[in-house]
Design a protein around this motif. Structure first.
Motif, mmCIF file in Angstrom:
data_model
loop_
_atom_site.group_PDB
_atom_site.id
_atom_site.type_symbol
_atom_site.label_atom_id
_atom_site.label_comp_id
_atom_site.label_asym_id
_atom_site.label_seq_id
_atom_site.Cartn_x
_atom_site.Cartn_y
_atom_site.Cartn_z
ATOM 1 N N VAL A 23 105.587 -68.439 -60.005
ATOM 2 C CA VAL A 23 104.854 -67.193 -59.742
ATOM 3 C C VAL A 23 105.360 -66.547 -58.449
ATOM 4 O O VAL A 23 105.563 -65.326 -58.394
ATOM 5 C CB VAL A 23 103.333 -67.456 -59.676
ATOM 6 N N TYR A 26 108.636 -64.932 -59.116
ATOM 7 C CA TYR A 26 108.430 -63.687 -59.862
ATOM 8 C C TYR A 26 108.063 -62.547 -58.922
ATOM 9 O O TYR A 26 108.634 -61.462 -58.998
ATOM 10 C CB TYR A 26 107.342 -63.884 -60.922
ATOM 11 N N PHE A 27 107.094 -62.770 -58.042
ATOM 12 C CA PHE A 27 106.650 -61.698 -57.149
ATOM 13 C C PHE A 27 107.706 -61.307 -56.127
ATOM 14 O O PHE A 27 107.775 -60.146 -55.717
ATOM 15 C CB PHE A 27 105.349 -62.084 -56.439
ATOM 16 N N PRO A 31 109.309 -58.094 -59.523
ATOM 17 C CA PRO A 31 107.972 -57.521 -59.750
ATOM 18 C C PRO A 31 107.982 -56.281 -60.641
ATOM 19 O O PRO A 31 106.925 -55.804 -61.030
ATOM 20 C CB PRO A 31 107.500 -57.185 -58.339
ATOM 21 N N PHE A 35 104.764 -60.178 -66.041
ATOM 22 C CA PHE A 35 104.934 -61.623 -65.910
ATOM 23 C C PHE A 35 105.264 -62.261 -67.254
ATOM 24 O O PHE A 35 106.061 -63.186 -67.333
ATOM 25 C CB PHE A 35 103.687 -62.266 -65.296
#
Length: 97
Positions: A23, A26-27, A31, A35
């Motif tokens: 996570v 991903y951010f 972004p 997701f």
């Protein structure tokens, strides 16, 4: 730091840390897509699966080191077991999916 030294606690930590690492990746890196799209791309792209999967396991290495140095061996064993399990899942996904 928590004083818990139990195998189930280590398994729970070892299961959650790589997910949190994914996570976080991903951010920080992608972004602009959802997701769900990121996870689908993650499992479809073999190079990304290996590279990002390995980066996610670094979270477990950090936890393992902290708990080994704190002499919480049962928790560290749980973290190590989950690290091996995640590693095997990544290898399976890379070669058989």
């Amino acid at each position: 730091m928590l004083k818990l030294d139990k195998l189930p606690f280590g398994i729970a930590l070892g299961a959650l840390a790589p997910i949190l690492g994914l996570v976080l990746y991903y951010f920080l890196k992608t972004p602009s897509i959802s997701f769900g799209e990121f996870v689908e791309y993650f499992f479809k792209t073999k190079a990304m699966l290996t590279a990002v999967g390995s980066l996610c396991l670094i979270a477990n290495i950090v936890l393992f080191t902290i708990f080994i140095n704190g002499r919480r061996d049962k928790t560290a064993i749980g973290i190590f077991a989950m690290t091996v399990m995640y590693g095997l899942i990544i290898l399976y996904a890379k070669f058989f999916m």
